[in-house]
Design a protein around this motif. Sequence first.
Motif, PDB file in Angstrom:
ATOM      1  N   GLY A 248       0.786  -1.224   0.000  1.00 31.75           N
ATOM      2  CA  GLY A 248       0.000   0.000   0.000  1.00 31.75           C
ATOM      3  C   GLY A 248       0.821   1.278   0.000  1.00 31.75           C
ATOM      4  N   ARG A 249       2.110   1.150   0.352  1.00 32.58           N
ATOM      5  CA  ARG A 249       2.964   2.330   0.370  1.00 32.58           C
ATOM      6  C   ARG A 249       3.621   2.520  -0.994  1.00 32.58           C
ATOM      7  NH1 ARG A 249       3.611   3.280   6.031  1.00 32.58           N
ATOM      8  NH2 ARG A 249       4.601   5.261   5.516  1.00 32.58           N
ATOM      9  N   ILE A 250       4.392   3.579  -1.130  1.00 30.75           N
ATOM     10  CA  ILE A 250       5.080   3.860  -2.387  1.00 30.75           C
ATOM     11  C   ILE A 250       6.444   3.163  -2.414  1.00 30.75           C
ATOM     12  CG2 ILE A 250       6.065   5.998  -1.471  1.00 30.75           C
ATOM     13  CD1 ILE A 250       5.876   7.154  -4.324  1.00 30.75           C
TER      14      ILE A 250
ATOM     15  N   ARG B  60      -0.252   2.086 -12.017  1.00 29.33           N
ATOM     16  CA  ARG B  60       0.427   2.312 -10.738  1.00 29.33           C
ATOM     17  C   ARG B  60       1.897   2.673 -10.910  1.00 29.33           C
ATOM     18  NH1 ARG B  60       1.240  -1.821  -7.743  1.00 29.33           N
ATOM     19  NH2 ARG B  60       0.938  -3.441  -9.340  1.00 29.33           N
TER      20      ARG B  60
ATOM     21  N   VAL C 117       2.870   2.948  -6.990  1.00 30.42           N
ATOM     22  CA  VAL C 117       1.900   3.371  -5.973  1.00 30.42           C
ATOM     23  C   VAL C 117       0.503   2.851  -6.335  1.00 30.42           C
ATOM     24  CG1 VAL C 117       0.859   5.328  -4.770  1.00 30.42           C
ATOM     25  CG2 VAL C 117       3.200   5.504  -5.593  1.00 30.42           C
ATOM     26  N   PRO C 118      -0.186   2.164  -5.456  1.00 34.31           N
ATOM     27  CA  PRO C 118       0.340   1.592  -4.221  1.00 34.31           C
ATOM     28  C   PRO C 118       1.087   0.292  -4.500  1.00 34.31           C
ATOM     29  CG  PRO C 118      -1.958   1.008  -4.472  1.00 34.31           C
ATOM     30  CD  PRO C 118      -1.614   1.860  -5.663  1.00 34.31           C
ATOM     31  N   SER C 119       2.040  -0.024  -3.709  1.00 34.55           N
ATOM     32  CA  SER C 119       2.805  -1.260  -3.888  1.00 34.55           C
ATOM     33  C   SER C 119       1.958  -2.460  -3.462  1.00 34.55           C
ATOM     34  CB  SER C 119       4.082  -1.224  -3.050  1.00 34.55           C
ATOM     35  OG  SER C 119       4.880  -0.115  -3.409  1.00 34.55           O
TER      36      SER C 119
END
Lengths: 113, 114
Positions: free
Chosen positions: A16-18, A61, A78-80
Motif C-alpha cells: 500500500g505504500r510507495i 500504478r 503506488v500503491p505497492s
Amino acid sequence: DQQVKQNSPSLSVQEGRISILNCDYTNSMFDYFLWYKKYPAEGPTFLISISSIKDKNEDGRFTVFLNKSAKHLSLHIVPSQPGDSAVYFCAASVWRDAGKSTFGDGTTLTVKP
Amino acid sequence: DTAVSQTPKYLVTQMGNDKSIKCEQNLGHDTMYWYKQDSKKFLKIMFSYNNKELIINETVPNRFSPKSPDKAHLNLHINSLELGDSAVYFCASSPLRVAGNTIYFGEGSWLTVV
C-alpha cells in the motif's frame, strides 16, 4: 565502465505504500530508458519506458521520472502490492537502437503484506 | 504459449565440452539477441541478428558462435567451455532494431560449467 547504475541492491516496503527505485546513468548519448521486471526463474519483462523528450511517463500504478540534467531516473510504484516483489532492472539505450540496451544490475523489491 | 522459448533451461557440463542453446520466437520479430547475465547480475548483450544477419557482436570470445537458420531462430553454440562461461543466457527478440522498441526475453538458460 558501468554506464547504468542501480545503487540500491534491495528495497523493502509495506503493501500500500510507495516504492521508489532509482537509477543513474553516465552516457549522455542515452535518450531512451526502460524498466524491466524479473521474477525468479523467468526472463525480464518490459514494464515502462520513457524517452528523453519527456520527464514523466505514467502507466497505471507505475510512473517513471527522468531528470536529464542529473542523469537520473526513478520508478515509482503506488500503491505497492505483494505481487510487485521482483527484481527491477533499469536499462538505457539510444532511441534508434533500443535493442542494444545497457542494463543496471537490478534492485530486488520486496513488498510485505 | 511462450513467445520466446529457449532450451535447455538448465545445463551442467564439464570444462572443455561443446554445447548449444536453442532459441525460437513466435512473435514474428525481425531481430533476435543473446544476452548474458553474469554472477554480478549484469545483463550484457552478446549478439544481435536482424533477419538472419549479424548486426551486433560485442566483445565475446570466438568460442561463442551464434547461428540463425531463419529469422525465428537464433541458436548459441559454445565451444571449449570454461568455468567463466557459467551464467544465465537470455535469448530475446524485438520487432525492429530502431525506434524505441522493447525487448521480449526468454526465460533464460542456466549454464553451469564444472
